[in-house]
Enzyme design. Structure first.
Site, PDB file in Angstrom:
ATOM      1  N   VAL A   1       0.820  -1.227   0.000  1.00 13.36           N
ATOM      2  CA  VAL A   1       0.000   0.000   0.000  1.00 13.36           C
ATOM      3  C   VAL A   1       0.852   1.274   0.000  1.00 13.36           C
ATOM      4  O   VAL A   1       0.377   2.334  -0.396  1.00 13.36           O
ATOM      5  CB  VAL A   1      -0.978   0.030   1.199  1.00 13.36           C
ATOM      6  CG1 VAL A   1      -1.997  -1.094   1.118  1.00 13.36           C
ATOM      7  CG2 VAL A   1      -0.250   0.023   2.538  1.00 13.36           C
TER       8      VAL A   1
ATOM      9  N   SER B   1      -6.535   3.871  15.487  1.00 13.59           N
ATOM     10  CA  SER B   1      -6.365   3.153  16.763  1.00 13.59           C
ATOM     11  C   SER B   1      -6.604   4.128  17.903  1.00 13.59           C
ATOM     12  O   SER B   1      -6.318   5.330  17.761  1.00 13.59           O
ATOM     13  CB  SER B   1      -4.929   2.618  16.849  1.00 13.59           C
ATOM     14  OG  SER B   1      -4.645   2.218  18.171  1.00 13.59           O
TER      15      SER B   1
ATOM     16  N   TYR C   1       3.929   4.588  15.604  1.00 13.34           N
ATOM     17  CA  TYR C   1       2.607   3.997  15.324  1.00 13.34           C
ATOM     18  C   TYR C   1       1.499   4.996  15.674  1.00 13.34           C
ATOM     19  O   TYR C   1       0.579   5.232  14.890  1.00 13.34           O
ATOM     20  CB  TYR C   1       2.466   2.713  16.141  1.00 13.34           C
ATOM     21  CG  TYR C   1       1.157   1.980  15.965  1.00 13.34           C
ATOM     22  CD1 TYR C   1       0.907   1.220  14.825  1.00 13.34           C
ATOM     23  CD2 TYR C   1       0.162   2.044  16.943  1.00 13.34           C
ATOM     24  CE1 TYR C   1      -0.294   0.534  14.673  1.00 13.34           C
ATOM     25  CE2 TYR C   1      -1.033   1.362  16.800  1.00 13.34           C
ATOM     26  CZ  TYR C   1      -1.259   0.607  15.660  1.00 13.34           C
ATOM     27  OH  TYR C   1      -2.458  -0.061  15.511  1.00 13.34           O
ATOM     28  N   ALA C   2       1.615   5.624  16.864  1.00 13.15           N
ATOM     29  CA  ALA C   2       0.592   6.577  17.300  1.00 13.15           C
ATOM     30  C   ALA C   2       0.533   7.773  16.354  1.00 13.15           C
ATOM     31  O   ALA C   2      -0.559   8.264  16.021  1.00 13.15           O
ATOM     32  CB  ALA C   2       0.883   7.047  18.723  1.00 13.15           C
ATOM     33  N   ALA C   3       1.702   8.242  15.896  1.00 16.09           N
ATOM     34  CA  ALA C   3       1.731   9.388  14.972  1.00 16.09           C
ATOM     35  C   ALA C   3       1.048   9.018  13.653  1.00 16.09           C
ATOM     36  O   ALA C   3       0.279   9.816  13.090  1.00 16.09           O
ATOM     37  CB  ALA C   3       3.173   9.824  14.726  1.00 16.09           C
ATOM     38  N   SER C   4       1.317   7.794  13.178  1.00 16.58           N
ATOM     39  CA  SER C   4       0.685   7.376  11.913  1.00 16.58           C
ATOM     40  C   SER C   4      -0.834   7.308  12.075  1.00 16.58           C
ATOM     41  O   SER C   4      -1.589   7.694  11.182  1.00 16.58           O
ATOM     42  CB  SER C   4       1.247   6.026  11.455  1.00 16.58           C
ATOM     43  OG  SER C   4       0.770   4.960  12.273  1.00 16.58           O
ATOM     44  N   LYS C   5      -1.281   6.826  13.235  1.00 17.32           N
ATOM     45  CA  LYS C   5      -2.727   6.657  13.458  1.00 17.32           C
ATOM     46  C   LYS C   5      -3.396   8.001  13.717  1.00 17.32           C
ATOM     47  O   LYS C   5      -4.548   8.212  13.316  1.00 17.32           O
ATOM     48  CB  LYS C   5      -2.962   5.688  14.625  1.00 17.32           C
ATOM     49  CG  LYS C   5      -2.499   4.259  14.328  1.00 17.32           C
ATOM     50  CD  LYS C   5      -3.243   3.668  13.143  1.00 17.32           C
ATOM     51  CE  LYS C   5      -2.933   2.209  12.885  1.00 17.32           C
ATOM     52  NZ  LYS C   5      -3.647   1.665  11.720  1.00 17.32           N
TER      53      LYS C   5
HETATM   54  P1  NAD Z   1      -2.544  -8.096  11.280  1.00 19.45           P
HETATM   55  O1  NAD Z   1      -1.066  -8.023  11.396  1.00 19.45           O
HETATM   56  O2  NAD Z   1      -3.250  -9.344  11.684  1.00 19.45           O
HETATM   57  O3  NAD Z   1      -2.985  -7.745   9.771  1.00 19.45           O
HETATM   58  C1  NAD Z   1      -2.386  -6.718   9.034  1.00 19.45           C
HETATM   59  C2  NAD Z   1      -2.468  -7.057   7.567  1.00 19.45           C
HETATM   60  O4  NAD Z   1      -1.879  -5.964   6.836  1.00 19.45           O
HETATM   61  C3  NAD Z   1      -1.670  -8.321   7.187  1.00 19.45           C
HETATM   62  O5  NAD Z   1      -2.435  -9.150   6.341  1.00 19.45           O
HETATM   63  C4  NAD Z   1      -0.458  -7.773   6.471  1.00 19.45           C
HETATM   64  O6  NAD Z   1       0.090  -8.660   5.506  1.00 19.45           O
HETATM   65  C5  NAD Z   1      -1.022  -6.516   5.827  1.00 19.45           C
HETATM   66  N1  NAD Z   1       0.003  -5.557   5.470  1.00 19.45           N
HETATM   67  C6  NAD Z   1       1.050  -5.148   6.226  1.00 19.45           C
HETATM   68  N2  NAD Z   1       1.805  -4.277   5.540  1.00 19.45           N
HETATM   69  C7  NAD Z   1       1.231  -4.121   4.327  1.00 19.45           C
HETATM   70  C8  NAD Z   1       1.544  -3.344   3.179  1.00 19.45           C
HETATM   71  N3  NAD Z   1       2.648  -2.574   3.116  1.00 19.45           N
HETATM   72  N4  NAD Z   1       0.731  -3.413   2.102  1.00 19.45           N
HETATM   73  C9  NAD Z   1      -0.370  -4.224   2.128  1.00 19.45           C
HETATM   74  N5  NAD Z   1      -0.713  -4.983   3.181  1.00 19.45           N
HETATM   75  C10 NAD Z   1       0.084  -4.931   4.266  1.00 19.45           C
HETATM   76  O7  NAD Z   1      -3.081  -6.849  12.119  1.00 19.45           O
HETATM   77  P2  NAD Z   1      -4.532  -6.467  12.685  1.00 19.45           P
HETATM   78  O8  NAD Z   1      -4.436  -6.491  14.154  1.00 19.45           O
HETATM   79  O9  NAD Z   1      -5.599  -7.200  11.981  1.00 19.45           O
HETATM   80  O10 NAD Z   1      -4.565  -4.919  12.273  1.00 19.45           O
HETATM   81  C11 NAD Z   1      -5.361  -4.407  11.214  1.00 19.45           C
HETATM   82  C12 NAD Z   1      -5.417  -2.886  11.388  1.00 19.45           C
HETATM   83  O11 NAD Z   1      -6.055  -2.581  12.632  1.00 19.45           O
HETATM   84  C13 NAD Z   1      -4.055  -2.217  11.434  1.00 19.45           C
HETATM   85  O12 NAD Z   1      -4.111  -0.988  10.745  1.00 19.45           O
HETATM   86  C14 NAD Z   1      -3.836  -1.984  12.907  1.00 19.45           C
HETATM   87  O13 NAD Z   1      -2.969  -0.901  13.146  1.00 19.45           O
HETATM   88  C15 NAD Z   1      -5.257  -1.689  13.358  1.00 19.45           C
HETATM   89  N6  NAD Z   1      -5.472  -1.864  14.787  1.00 19.45           N
HETATM   90  C16 NAD Z   1      -5.321  -3.095  15.371  1.00 19.45           C
HETATM   91  C17 NAD Z   1      -5.537  -3.225  16.734  1.00 19.45           C
HETATM   92  C18 NAD Z   1      -5.402  -4.538  17.442  1.00 19.45           C
HETATM   93  O14 NAD Z   1      -5.524  -4.571  18.674  1.00 19.45           O
HETATM   94  N7  NAD Z   1      -5.178  -5.642  16.738  1.00 19.45           N
HETATM   95  C19 NAD Z   1      -5.892  -2.112  17.485  1.00 19.45           C
HETATM   96  C20 NAD Z   1      -6.041  -0.881  16.862  1.00 19.45           C
HETATM   97  C21 NAD Z   1      -5.822  -0.773  15.508  1.00 19.45           C
END
Ligand code: NAD
Length: 246
Positions: A63, A141, A154-158
Site C-alpha cells: 500500500v 487506533s 505507530y501513534a503518529a501514523s494513526k
Molecule cells: P494483522 O497483522 O493481523 O494484519 C495486518 C495485515 O496488513 C496483514 O495481512 C499484512 O500482511 C497486511 N500488510 C502489512 N503491511 C502491508 C503493506 N505494506 N501493504 C499491504 N498490506 C500490508 O493486524 P490487525 O491487528 O488485523 O490490524 C489491522 C489494522 O487494525 C491495522 O491498521 C492496525 O494498526 C489496526 N489496529 C489493530 C488493533 C489490534 O488490537 N489488533 C488495534 C487498533 C488498531
C-alpha cells in the site's frame, strides 16, 4: 443483504481485522477485493469466498507504493466496473521508545499506515466521485488519540489518519462520499499476539469491560459504517475499545 451489488476493497485483508471485514462484507452480498502484501493468505481467503459464490479477487500490493496502488486500482475497475467501499486497514507496528527508534522504522510505519491510506483514497476517489457514491473507512487506533509510551511512530501514523479522515470527509462530502475512521482498542489478532504478558495485563486492567475485543466485533462496526444505513455519518472517529478510552 446490506451490501448487495457493492464492490469493496479491503487492504490488509489477509489477516486479523481485515480478514474479518472481508468475510463480513461477503456475507452481506458485496464483491470483495483483498489487497495485501501477503498474496498467499489473501488468495486463500478469496478462494474460500469464491466457493460460496462471492465475487472476489486477491491482489498483491504494497500500500505504501503509489504506482503499485494506482495499477491495482485500475485493474479492479476494469474487472469489477465500480468501487463503492474502501477500507484502509493494512497496518504495521514496531514498538520502541522514541529515543531508540530507528529513523528507517519511523519512515516505514508512516509509509504503510498513513501514506498507504492516502494512496488508496487518491486512486479510488475519482471512481467514487464519478459514481456519486462511496464509503471510505480508515482503521486508526485509540493509541492515535491517547498516545502510548513505546509507540510514538505507530501513534503518529494513526493520529495522521484522523486528520486525513476529516479533511477528505470535507472534500468529498458533496460527491456523496462519506469518510470515517474506526479506532479499535485491544483486539486479539496476529498483531497483538506478540505483546509481552505484562503489556497484555496492563491493557486488560484498563479496559472497563474487562476483556479484549474480536476482529468480528470490529467488522460489525465497519459493516454498519460501510452500509447505506450510515449515510448521515461522515468525518467521525468511532472507538471500539471496551471503554479503554473515554
Ligand atoms: P494483522 O497483522 O493481523 O494484519 C495486518 C495485515 O496488513 C496483514 O495481512 C499484512 O500482511 C497486511 N500488510 C502489512 N503491511 C502491508 C503493506 N505494506 N501493504 C499491504 N498490506 C500490508 O493486524 P490487525 O491487528 O488485523 O490490524 C489491522 C489494522 O487494525 C491495522 O491498521 C492496525 O494498526 C489496526 N489496529 C489493530 C488493533 C489490534 O488490537 N489488533 C488495534 C487498533 C488498531
Amino acid at each position: 443483504m446490506k451490501l448487495k451489488d457493492r464492490v469493496a476493497i479491503v487492504t490488509g485483508g489477509a489477516s486479523g481485522i481485515g480478514k474479518a471485514i472481508s468475510e463480513r462484507f461477503a456475507r452481506e452480498g458485496a464483491g470483495v477485493v483483498i489487497c495485501d502484501v501477503d498474496l498467499k493468505s489473501a488468495q486463500e481467503i478469496s478462494d474460500r469466498l469464491k466457493e460460496k459464490d462471492v465475487n472476489s479477487k486477491a491482489f498483491e500490493v504494497d500500500v505504501s507504493d503509489s504506482s503499485q496502488v494506482e495499477r491495482v486500482v485500475n485493474n479492479i475497475v476494469e474487472e469489477f466496473k465500480r468501487i463503492d467501499i474502501l477500507v484502509n486497514n493494512a497496518g504495521i507496528s514496531k514498538d520502541s521508545l522514541l529515543i531508540r527508534t530507528d529513523p528507517s522504522d519511523w519512515d516505514r510505519i508512516i509509509a504503510v499506515n498513513l501514506k498507504g491510506a492516502f494512496n488508496f483514497i487518491k486512486s479510488t476517489a475519482r471512481v467514487m466521485m464519478r459514481q456519486k457514491y462511496g464509503r471510505i473507512l480508515n482503521i486508526t487506533s485509540v493509541v492515535g488519540i491517547m498516545g502510548n509510551a513505546g509507540q510514538s511512530s505507530y501513534a503518529a501514523s494513526k493520529a495522521g489518519l484522523v486528520g486525513l479522515t476529516k479533511s477528505t470527509a470535507k472534500e468529498l462530502a458533496s460527491r456523496g462520499i462519506t469518510v470515517n475512521a474506526v479506532a479499535p482498542g485491544y483486539i486479539r489478532t496476529p498483531m497483538t499476539e506478540n505483546l509481552s504478558q505484562a503489556v497484555k495485563e496492563g491493557y486488560l486492567s484498563s479496559i472497563p469491560l474487562g476483556k479484549t475485543g474480536t476482529p468480528q466485533q470490529v467488522a460489525n462496526l465497519v459493516l454498519f459504517l460501510a452500509s447505506e444505513e450510515a449515510d448521515y455519518i461522515t468525518g467521525q472517529v468511532i472507538q471500539i475499545d471496551g471503554g479503554l478510552l473515554m
